[in-house]
Design a protein around this motif. Structure first.
Motif, mmCIF file in Angstrom:
data_model
loop_
_atom_site.group_PDB
_atom_site.id
_atom_site.type_symbol
_atom_site.label_atom_id
_atom_site.label_comp_id
_atom_site.label_asym_id
_atom_site.label_seq_id
_atom_site.Cartn_x
_atom_site.Cartn_y
_atom_site.Cartn_z
ATOM 1 N N ASN A 46 -84.435 -32.425 -65.051
ATOM 2 C CA ASN A 46 -83.648 -31.275 -64.942
ATOM 3 C C ASN A 46 -83.300 -30.551 -66.309
ATOM 4 O O ASN A 46 -82.216 -29.987 -66.412
ATOM 5 C CB ASN A 46 -82.222 -31.383 -64.030
ATOM 6 C CG ASN A 46 -82.331 -31.251 -62.725
ATOM 7 O OD1 ASN A 46 -83.597 -30.502 -62.522
ATOM 8 N ND2 ASN A 46 -81.770 -31.933 -61.822
ATOM 9 N N ILE A 47 -84.109 -30.838 -67.295
ATOM 10 C CA ILE A 47 -83.965 -30.107 -68.615
ATOM 11 C C ILE A 47 -85.075 -28.926 -68.374
ATOM 12 O O ILE A 47 -86.158 -29.157 -67.800
ATOM 13 C CB ILE A 47 -84.671 -31.078 -69.790
ATOM 14 C CG1 ILE A 47 -83.590 -32.188 -70.140
ATOM 15 C CG2 ILE A 47 -84.750 -30.373 -71.096
ATOM 16 C CD1 ILE A 47 -84.166 -33.181 -70.793
ATOM 17 N N ARG A 48 -84.543 -27.783 -68.735
ATOM 18 C CA ARG A 48 -85.084 -26.402 -68.652
ATOM 19 C C ARG A 48 -86.207 -26.538 -69.914
ATOM 20 O O ARG A 48 -85.581 -26.352 -70.981
ATOM 21 C CB ARG A 48 -84.326 -25.456 -68.636
ATOM 22 C CG ARG A 48 -83.387 -25.413 -67.262
ATOM 23 C CD ARG A 48 -82.331 -24.382 -67.237
ATOM 24 N NE ARG A 48 -81.819 -24.267 -65.969
ATOM 25 C CZ ARG A 48 -81.084 -23.267 -65.610
ATOM 26 N NH1 ARG A 48 -80.731 -22.338 -66.444
ATOM 27 N NH2 ARG A 48 -80.434 -23.289 -64.278
ATOM 28 N N VAL A 49 -87.607 -25.976 -69.650
ATOM 29 C CA VAL A 49 -88.426 -25.976 -70.801
ATOM 30 C C VAL A 49 -89.034 -24.743 -70.862
ATOM 31 O O VAL A 49 -89.392 -24.190 -69.919
ATOM 32 C CB VAL A 49 -89.462 -27.174 -70.769
ATOM 33 C CG1 VAL A 49 -90.320 -27.169 -71.815
ATOM 34 C CG2 VAL A 49 -88.765 -28.496 -70.476
ATOM 35 N N VAL A 50 -89.113 -23.959 -72.051
ATOM 36 C CA VAL A 50 -89.828 -22.863 -72.215
ATOM 37 C C VAL A 50 -90.905 -23.475 -73.289
ATOM 38 O O VAL A 50 -90.715 -23.920 -74.342
ATOM 39 C CB VAL A 50 -89.047 -21.834 -73.052
ATOM 40 C CG1 VAL A 50 -89.979 -20.541 -73.067
ATOM 41 C CG2 VAL A 50 -87.931 -21.597 -72.102
ATOM 42 N N LEU A 51 -92.285 -22.883 -72.962
ATOM 43 C CA LEU A 51 -93.282 -23.078 -74.012
ATOM 44 C C LEU A 51 -93.818 -21.946 -74.682
ATOM 45 O O LEU A 51 -93.984 -20.949 -73.982
ATOM 46 C CB LEU A 51 -94.514 -23.557 -73.113
ATOM 47 C CG LEU A 51 -94.514 -24.871 -72.373
ATOM 48 C CD1 LEU A 51 -95.572 -25.232 -71.786
ATOM 49 C CD2 LEU A 51 -93.755 -26.047 -73.220
ATOM 50 N N VAL A 52 -93.559 -21.905 -75.968
ATOM 51 C CA VAL A 52 -94.156 -20.820 -76.866
ATOM 52 C C VAL A 52 -95.343 -21.353 -77.588
ATOM 53 O O VAL A 52 -95.303 -22.435 -78.115
ATOM 54 C CB VAL A 52 -92.835 -20.432 -77.787
ATOM 55 C CG1 VAL A 52 -93.462 -19.409 -78.797
ATOM 56 C CG2 VAL A 52 -91.615 -19.947 -77.133
ATOM 57 N N HIS A 53 -96.189 -20.573 -77.831
ATOM 58 C CA HIS A 53 -97.613 -21.021 -78.632
ATOM 59 C C HIS A 53 -98.086 -20.096 -79.372
ATOM 60 O O HIS A 53 -97.774 -18.906 -79.229
ATOM 61 C CB HIS A 53 -98.731 -21.742 -77.485
ATOM 62 C CG HIS A 53 -99.192 -20.613 -76.833
ATOM 63 N ND1 HIS A 53 -100.409 -19.921 -77.264
ATOM 64 C CD2 HIS A 53 -99.316 -20.048 -75.392
ATOM 65 C CE1 HIS A 53 -100.666 -18.923 -76.383
ATOM 66 N NE2 HIS A 53 -99.946 -19.017 -75.304
ATOM 67 N N GLY A 54 -98.790 -20.577 -80.576
ATOM 68 C CA GLY A 54 -99.438 -19.822 -81.437
ATOM 69 C C GLY A 54 -100.838 -19.609 -81.148
ATOM 70 O O GLY A 54 -101.069 -20.242 -80.004
ATOM 71 N N ALA A 55 -101.656 -18.834 -81.925
ATOM 72 C CA ALA A 55 -103.071 -18.723 -81.700
ATOM 73 C C ALA A 55 -103.955 -18.689 -82.683
ATOM 74 O O ALA A 55 -105.037 -18.229 -82.598
ATOM 75 C CB ALA A 55 -103.324 -17.600 -80.685
ATOM 76 N N ALA A 56 -103.255 -19.037 -83.981
ATOM 77 C CA ALA A 56 -104.158 -18.780 -85.283
ATOM 78 C C ALA A 56 -105.505 -19.346 -85.017
ATOM 79 O O ALA A 56 -106.422 -18.626 -85.336
ATOM 80 C CB ALA A 56 -103.361 -19.365 -86.393
ATOM 81 N N GLU A 57 -105.696 -20.697 -84.938
ATOM 82 C CA GLU A 57 -107.009 -21.308 -85.042
ATOM 83 C C GLU A 57 -107.861 -20.418 -84.217
ATOM 84 O O GLU A 57 -108.927 -20.436 -84.522
ATOM 85 C CB GLU A 57 -107.051 -22.771 -84.578
ATOM 86 C CG GLU A 57 -106.337 -23.585 -85.789
ATOM 87 C CD GLU A 57 -106.355 -24.979 -85.441
ATOM 88 O OE1 GLU A 57 -106.902 -25.745 -84.913
ATOM 89 O OE2 GLU A 57 -105.050 -25.696 -86.018
#
Ligand SMILES: CC(C)(COP(=O)(O)OP(=O)(O)OC[C@H]1O[C@@H](n2cnc3c(N)ncnc32)[C@H](O)[C@@H]1OP(=O)(O)O)[C@@H](O)C(=O)NCCC(=O)NCCS
Length: 426
Positions: free
Chosen positions: A49-60
């Motif tokens: 029950n941990i809330r998770v947000v995924l943020v990602h980069g795109a450089a490569e």
């Protein structure tokens, strides 16, 4: 992870239930084989029950796509100038990665969603140079994100923002992760990178207070690589704006995320805000406040009654936890130098402030004080909170024989028959 670690993990579960973690995943990790194991860890966090947000980069991927199309990208990281062609590369590359993450979430039976939650404005003209389609985060639609999180959805955020006119801008993914963590009052921001944490002049930083990192960045920025410096800046910014813990972990390690989150001695870097800022040493004038605070517990025989003169003599052993200058909890550390042991005593949290983690904070505070003083063990005597010391402080039940002789004598005279709890500190 070993089965014997399970107890260690379980102690964190109530603390993190319904809390939010932001994972800022390096583009290199999203496109690698490590993503599958990372998402398994995310599934485990969700099951707790941990809330998770995924943020990602795109450089490569922007770099790779530029090569593939034979286009010269004007900027890779999202901080320089983004021209129209590079914005197009960024939108294509970022959406591909978002889709990879959504696929990975589906493979783990998790619901994911990507929405227009980042409101960005153009970075504008800086030192005479127009940064065109490079943007900065103006606002995070926290309400939208919270409604997704409340439904058990894992939001996935690419490094792009949209303004009120519907125009898209590239934003730096680390800066975006910080803004999201601040707005959602996340308890953790985890940078998932291909490196094992932050390094300064080649030396790993394992754990550091935010103030110390800020000073290091000011004093010797050249000791960091440019990538690490940027991360260090973002970690400082997040911690100074209310995110208590920022981790930088190696996303290529199996269970790197779990080891960092569920182990105080994780494998990466932990930058933390000063969690003890509400705690201060007691002064003579606090004697009455301590007596008033603990009166109820003394009446209920939870705490030993300490006469005023005894309290006055030992007041320098006491610490007060204050909220808005009101004492709401206290604790004492009495040292027995001959045995190199310390007694954690008079732990009390006022009824109106129970169950907010204050007791745990005071336990940790006394433990760190005892370690700093080089004590080899801590003990506590408790009539009604012995299981608290065991489950929250990881003390074990001992016997009166474990006490320093002078304390043992008093223990026997008191006839309270308290449980003896011990924690070894080596
Ligand atoms: C025991 C005490 C210090 C806990 O403080 P707190 O700030 O409310 O505790 P935290 O917020 O850190 O932890 C709350 C957790 O501890 C549990 N807990 C609280 N009091 C407990 C007790 N007496 N025995 C066992 N567990 C207890 C809560 O159920 C809660 O469990 P959860 O996290 O699994 O939901 C506080 O209740 C108190 O002052 N008690 C009276 C004095 C006392 O007995 N002191 C110890 C002797 S030195």
């Amino acid at each position: 992870m070993k089965l014997t670690d399970l107890r260690g993990i379980l102690q964190y579960i109530p603390q993190f239930r319904e809390k939010t973690f932001i994972l800022a995943i390096d583009a290199g990790i999203v496109a690698s084989d490590s993503l599958a194991t990372l998402l398994l860890d995310v599934a485990l966090l969700r099951s707790l029950n941990i809330r998770v947000v995924l943020v990602h980069g795109a450089a490569e991927q922007i770099r790779a796509l530029a090569d593939e199309r034979g286009v010269a990208a004007s900027d890779i990281e999202g901080t320089g100038i983004t021209d129209a062609a590079t914005l197009d590369l960024a939108i294509t590359a970022a959406n591909r990665l978002t889709h990879d993450l959504l696929e990975g979430l589906s493979a783990n039976d998790l619901r994911g969603a990507c929405g227009n939650v980042i409101v960005a404005h153009p970075l504008g003209v800086i030192q005479g140079v127009d940064h065109l389609f490079t943007g900065r985060v103006e606002r995070v639609d926290a309400e939208f994100l919270q409604s997704l999180l409340a439904q058990g959805v894992v939001p996935v955020l690419p490094p792009l923002g949209i303004d009120g006119d519907g125009k898209t801008y590239r934003v730096n993914s680390d800066a975006m992760a910080v803004a999201v963590a601040e707005q959602l009052k996340a308890v953790k921001l985890v940078f998932v990178t291909p490196q094992p944490g932050l390094f300064h002049r080649g030396q790993p930083i394992r754990q550091m207070l935010v103030g110390e990192l800020a000073r290091l960045v000011d004093r010797d920025a050249a000791g960091f690589t440019s990538e690490m410096l940027s991360r260090a800046h973002h970690a400082v910014r997040a911690c100074q704006n209310g995110v208590p813990r920022v981790h930088v972990i190696n996303g290529t390690l199996d269970e790197g995320l779990l080891a960092e989150v569920f182990d105080n001695h994780g494998l990466g870097t932990l930058i933390h805000a000063n969690e003890y800022e509400n705690i201060r040493p007691a002064k003579k004038k606090d004697v009455q406040a301590i007596q008033l605070l603990t009166r109820q517990a003394v009446e209920a025989d939870e705490l030993l009654k300490r006469p005023r003169n005894a309290l006055e003599k030992s007041v320098s052993d006491y610490y007060i936890f204050e909220i808005d200058k009101n004492p709401v909890a206290c604790v004492a550390l009495h040292v027995y130098p001959e045995q190199n042991q310390g007694e954690l005593a008079s732990l009390y949290v006022s009824a109106s402030h129970e169950n907010q983690g204050i007791g745990r904070k005071l336990l940790q505070f006394v433990e760190s004080r005892a370690r700093e003083a080089g004590l080899k063990a801590l003990f506590a005597l408790s009539t009604q909170a012995s299981t608290y010391f065991q489950s929250k402080g990881r003390f074990v039940e001992g016997a009166p024989d474990d006490l320093p002789p002078a304390r043992r004598e008093k223990y026997e005279q008191s006839g309270r028959n308290s449980k003896v709890l011990i924690k070894k500190l080596d």
